[in-house]
Design an enzyme around this catalytic site. Structure first.
Site, PDB file in Angstrom:
ATOM      1  CE  LYS A   1     -14.737  55.248  -7.440  1.00  0.00           C
ATOM      2  NZ  LYS A   1     -13.722  54.928  -8.420  1.00  0.00           N
TER       3      LYS A   1
ATOM      4  CG  ASN B   1     -16.191  46.002 -12.362  1.00  0.00           C
ATOM      5  OD1 ASN B   1     -15.984  45.105 -13.163  1.00  0.00           O
ATOM      6  ND2 ASN B   1     -15.225  46.744 -11.835  1.00  0.00           N
TER       7      ASN B   1
ATOM      8  CG  HIS C   1     -11.631  45.321 -17.940  1.00  0.00           C
ATOM      9  ND1 HIS C   1     -11.733  45.061 -16.592  1.00  0.00           N
ATOM     10  CD2 HIS C   1     -11.248  46.608 -18.041  1.00  0.00           C
ATOM     11  CE1 HIS C   1     -11.427  46.159 -15.917  1.00  0.00           C
ATOM     12  NE2 HIS C   1     -11.126  47.106 -16.769  1.00  0.00           N
TER      13      HIS C   1
ATOM     14  CD  GLU D   1     -15.238  45.993  -6.457  1.00  0.00           C
ATOM     15  OE1 GLU D   1     -14.641  47.054  -6.718  1.00  0.00           O
ATOM     16  OE2 GLU D   1     -15.378  45.084  -7.268  1.00  0.00           O
TER      17      GLU D   1
ATOM     18  CD  GLU E   1     -15.486  54.342 -16.329  1.00  0.00           C
ATOM     19  OE1 GLU E   1     -16.437  54.018 -15.589  1.00  0.00           O
ATOM     20  OE2 GLU E   1     -14.597  53.536 -16.675  1.00  0.00           O
TER      21      GLU E   1
ATOM     22  NE  ARG F   1     -14.613  51.020  -5.012  1.00  0.00           N
ATOM     23  CZ  ARG F   1     -13.558  51.692  -4.602  1.00  0.00           C
ATOM     24  NH1 ARG F   1     -13.306  51.753  -3.299  1.00  0.00           N
ATOM     25  NH2 ARG F   1     -12.764  52.315  -5.446  1.00  0.00           N
TER      26      ARG F   1
ATOM     27  NE  ARG G   1       7.029  47.058   6.382  1.00  0.00           N
ATOM     28  CZ  ARG G   1       8.308  47.117   6.741  1.00  0.00           C
ATOM     29  NH1 ARG G   1       8.816  48.265   7.132  1.00  0.00           N
ATOM     30  NH2 ARG G   1       9.046  46.043   6.724  1.00  0.00           N
TER      31      ARG G   1
ATOM     32  CG  HIS H   1     -15.721  48.270 -15.966  1.00  0.00           C
ATOM     33  ND1 HIS H   1     -16.801  49.120 -16.024  1.00  0.00           N
ATOM     34  CD2 HIS H   1     -14.638  49.065 -15.731  1.00  0.00           C
ATOM     35  CE1 HIS H   1     -16.395  50.367 -15.831  1.00  0.00           C
ATOM     36  NE2 HIS H   1     -15.086  50.365 -15.644  1.00  0.00           N
TER      37      HIS H   1
ATOM     38  CE  LYS I   1     -12.036  48.941  -6.784  1.00  0.00           C
ATOM     39  NZ  LYS I   1     -12.903  48.361  -7.817  1.00  0.00           N
TER      40      LYS I   1
ATOM     41  CG  HIS J   1     -10.965  51.882 -19.010  1.00  0.00           C
ATOM     42  ND1 HIS J   1     -10.930  50.578 -18.580  1.00  0.00           N
ATOM     43  CD2 HIS J   1     -11.779  52.538 -18.155  1.00  0.00           C
ATOM     44  CE1 HIS J   1     -11.692  50.450 -17.514  1.00  0.00           C
ATOM     45  NE2 HIS J   1     -12.214  51.633 -17.232  1.00  0.00           N
TER      46      HIS J   1
HETATM   47  P1  NAD Z   1      -4.522  58.068 -19.326  1.00  0.00           P
HETATM   48  O1  NAD Z   1      -4.013  58.300 -17.973  1.00  0.00           O
HETATM   49  O2  NAD Z   1      -3.748  57.186 -20.224  1.00  0.00           O
HETATM   50  O3  NAD Z   1      -4.740  59.487 -20.006  1.00  0.00           O
HETATM   51  C1  NAD Z   1      -5.177  59.537 -21.332  1.00  0.00           C
HETATM   52  C2  NAD Z   1      -4.241  60.384 -22.207  1.00  0.00           C
HETATM   53  O4  NAD Z   1      -4.483  61.764 -21.953  1.00  0.00           O
HETATM   54  C3  NAD Z   1      -2.754  60.167 -21.938  1.00  0.00           C
HETATM   55  O5  NAD Z   1      -2.076  60.219 -23.162  1.00  0.00           O
HETATM   56  C4  NAD Z   1      -2.370  61.378 -21.079  1.00  0.00           C
HETATM   57  O6  NAD Z   1      -1.021  61.701 -21.195  1.00  0.00           O
HETATM   58  C5  NAD Z   1      -3.243  62.446 -21.661  1.00  0.00           C
HETATM   59  N1  NAD Z   1      -3.622  63.557 -20.797  1.00  0.00           N
HETATM   60  C6  NAD Z   1      -3.916  63.524 -19.481  1.00  0.00           C
HETATM   61  N2  NAD Z   1      -4.405  64.711 -19.096  1.00  0.00           N
HETATM   62  C7  NAD Z   1      -4.392  65.511 -20.176  1.00  0.00           C
HETATM   63  C8  NAD Z   1      -4.806  66.858 -20.417  1.00  0.00           C
HETATM   64  N3  NAD Z   1      -5.389  67.573 -19.472  1.00  0.00           N
HETATM   65  N4  NAD Z   1      -4.603  67.384 -21.637  1.00  0.00           N
HETATM   66  C9  NAD Z   1      -4.045  66.625 -22.639  1.00  0.00           C
HETATM   67  N5  NAD Z   1      -3.692  65.345 -22.494  1.00  0.00           N
HETATM   68  C10 NAD Z   1      -3.865  64.795 -21.274  1.00  0.00           C
HETATM   69  O7  NAD Z   1      -5.991  57.452 -19.315  1.00  0.00           O
HETATM   70  P2  NAD Z   1      -7.286  57.658 -18.393  1.00  0.00           P
HETATM   71  O8  NAD Z   1      -8.431  57.384 -19.271  1.00  0.00           O
HETATM   72  O9  NAD Z   1      -7.225  58.926 -17.629  1.00  0.00           O
HETATM   73  O10 NAD Z   1      -7.140  56.481 -17.325  1.00  0.00           O
HETATM   74  C11 NAD Z   1      -7.212  55.140 -17.720  1.00  0.00           C
HETATM   75  C12 NAD Z   1      -6.619  54.310 -16.613  1.00  0.00           C
HETATM   76  O11 NAD Z   1      -7.389  54.493 -15.431  1.00  0.00           O
HETATM   77  C13 NAD Z   1      -6.608  52.821 -16.895  1.00  0.00           C
HETATM   78  O12 NAD Z   1      -5.349  52.301 -16.551  1.00  0.00           O
HETATM   79  C14 NAD Z   1      -7.688  52.265 -15.975  1.00  0.00           C
HETATM   80  O13 NAD Z   1      -7.412  50.962 -15.550  1.00  0.00           O
HETATM   81  C15 NAD Z   1      -7.597  53.229 -14.812  1.00  0.00           C
HETATM   82  N6  NAD Z   1      -8.814  53.318 -14.001  1.00  0.00           N
HETATM   83  C16 NAD Z   1      -8.664  53.221 -12.661  1.00  0.00           C
HETATM   84  C17 NAD Z   1      -9.772  53.343 -11.842  1.00  0.00           C
HETATM   85  C18 NAD Z   1      -9.595  53.306 -10.344  1.00  0.00           C
HETATM   86  O14 NAD Z   1     -10.597  53.263  -9.627  1.00  0.00           O
HETATM   87  N7  NAD Z   1      -8.384  53.365  -9.846  1.00  0.00           N
HETATM   88  C19 NAD Z   1     -11.040  53.561 -12.392  1.00  0.00           C
HETATM   89  C20 NAD Z   1     -11.164  53.657 -13.786  1.00  0.00           C
HETATM   90  C21 NAD Z   1     -10.024  53.542 -14.600  1.00  0.00           C
HETATM   91  N1  GLY Z   2     -13.635  52.226 -10.767  1.00  0.00           N
HETATM   92  C1  GLY Z   2     -14.261  51.227  -9.962  1.00  0.00           C
HETATM   93  C2  GLY Z   2     -14.074  51.443  -8.511  1.00  0.00           C
HETATM   94  O1  GLY Z   2     -13.459  52.391  -8.089  1.00  0.00           O
HETATM   95  O2  GLY Z   2     -14.540  50.649  -7.740  1.00  0.00           O
END
Ligand code: NAD
Ligand code: GLY
Length: 388
Positions: free
Chosen positions: A242, A260, A267, A252, A200, A256, A136, A263, A158, A280
């Site tokens: 942010k 998006n 998406h 949201e 972004e 917030r 939990r 997106h 998130k 992404h």
């Molecule tokens: P990712 O986590 O897949 O990282 C991209 C690649 O870079 C991976 O292969 C990873 O292993 C590699 N990597 C990470 N750090 C590194 C470094 N310092 N040096 C070398 N390689 C490295 O992708 P991302 O773009 O970081 O994240 C995308 C994800 O984030 C998606 O799933 C998306 O839905 C999510 N997201 C979430 C939010 C939120 O608010 N929670 C917001 C935007 C995106």
């Molecule tokens: N990445 C969108 C949010 O955090 O609301």
């Protein structure tokens, strides 16, 4: 870099930017610096977090940044369990979450432990989902190592895994105890991932700060070259924006949603490309352009602002897209299950200028079809230009 004018509290000491996300019941800090990872353990202990720590990471950063965090935690007197997942979006799954729960339970990890996510947005979202639900909810810290994770996903709480019917469909709002972003880690990040983060970064400028937008447009080259001081200013500026949005609307219910922008179509494109043709941030870059095209057609955005955006995006290297042909009906079906859709209508955030957007607005099918046709032509012309 001009700091955007926001209300989020911030300070800079010993080269580290410290900002706070102010929530109704508590606040938490974001530490942003260059070459600070070795001191992670000290910060962790200052936050009076548990001695037992589970570090969740992926195999691309296991031996570098996760190992550095692990050593630092051990120096600070912590016991560390390391869980390594393969890299990639597919890890945000029920199957992976179940395997991690099994490992935590079989190792008898108690509620009094903490989870530290070291990696990009995939690791942060997955580890955050585990932290939010294991027994939990247990304590949680984010150590983002991609530009996208440092400017966006690690901040704001998130956390989610994907369902086969939709991305991020199973999750929670679960805020970390703190976020620790070392921009030096970006020195090893592949160029394509830097571009995803840049998508972004540009988004923040369009949705809320024209001054920031224009200063970033001058810095594309330095960002792509991973200039640490430029990156630190940019990460701090984005986190400030942010933090301000999250403080005003943690769950949201209103504003917030502007985060998006780009997106809805982004998406849908990502999904159409099987999450491999486009990543992404690349989907978001194209999505912003198509959604801005819609805003022009609706008379909400002046043509010259659209032209500025189009020219700036043309400067950003993207994968060759001439083979990427998307089917409108498939994209439309994805847009209809977007979280902003209501009563069977696609809704999206529309820019009214560089630096200002609307809340989500309904957009009709005909206009969406036009935007997708525009985008298909744009992708072809980009590829034609780059191969000329
Ligand atoms: P990712 O986590 O897949 O990282 C991209 C690649 O870079 C991976 O292969 C990873 O292993 C590699 N990597 C990470 N750090 C590194 C470094 N310092 N040096 C070398 N390689 C490295 O992708 P991302 O773009 O970081 O994240 C995308 C994800 O984030 C998606 O799933 C998306 O839905 C999510 N997201 C979430 C939010 C939120 O608010 N929670 C917001 C935007 C995106
Ligand atoms: N990445 C969108 C949010 O955090 O609301």
């Amino acid at each position: 870099m001009n700091s955007p004018n926001t209300s989020a509290a911030s300070s800079k000491h010993d080269g580290i930017d410290t900002l706070h996300v102010e929530l109704s019941e508590r606040r938490y800090p974001l530490y942003i610096g260059a070459g600070i990872l070795d001191s992670f353990g000290e910060y962790y202990r200052q936050h009076q977090l548990p001695e037992t720590v589970v570090v969740i990471t992926d195999s691309h950063v296991e031996r570098t940044y996760a190992a550095q965090v692990q050593r630092s935690l051990k120096r600070a007197g912590c016991t560390v369990l390391l869980i390594v997942v393969p890299p990639g979006e597919k890890q945000k799954s029920f199957g992976r979450a179940e395997a991690i729960f099994a490992e935590l339970l079989s190792r008898r990890i108690e509620r009094s432990a903490a989870i530290v996510a070291v990696g990009g947005g995939v690791v942060g979202d997955l580890a955050g989902f585990i932290a939010a639900t294991y027994q939990r909810g247990i304590r949680f810290v984010q150590v983002p190592t991609t530009l996208l994770a440092q400017v966006d996903s690690s901040v704001g709480g998130k956390v989610a895994i994907n369902h086969r019917l939709g991305k991020n469909m199973i999750g929670a709002f679960y805020q970390p105890d703190f976020v620790f972003a070392d921009v030096q880690t970006l020195s090893t990040l592949p160029r394509r991932e830097i571009i995803c983060g840049l998508g972004e970064v540009i988004k923040y400028g369009i949705i809320m700060n024209s001054e920031f937008y224009y200063s970033v447009a001058m810095l594309h080259e330095k960002i792509l070259a991973r200039d640490a001081s430029v990156l630190q200013s940019i990460v701090a500026a984005c986190c400030r924006m942010k933090a301000e949005i999250v403080a005003g609307d943690e769950r949201e219910l209103g504003r917030r949603a502007i985060l998006n922008f780009g997106h809805t179509i982004g998406h849908a494109l990502e999904k159409a490309g099987g999450y491999s043709t486009l990543k992404h941030g690349e989907g978001v870059l194209l999505g912003m352009l198509a959604e801005a095209w819609i805003a022009v057609k609706l008379g909400a955005l002046p043509q010259h602002s659209f032209d500025v955006l189009k020219e700036d995006i043309a400067d950003i290297p993207l994968p060759r897209l001439d083979e990427f042909s998307f089917v409108f009906d498939e994209l439309y079906a994805t847009m209809l299950i977007d979280k902003k859709a209501k009563a069977g209508e696609v809704r999206m955030v529309l820019p009214t200028d560089i630096g200002a957007v609307t809340l989500p607005q309904p957009v009709g099918k005909k206009l969406l079809r036009g935007a997708i046709a525009f985008l298909q032509g744009y992708c072809k012309s980009r590829s034609a230009k780059s191969s000329a």
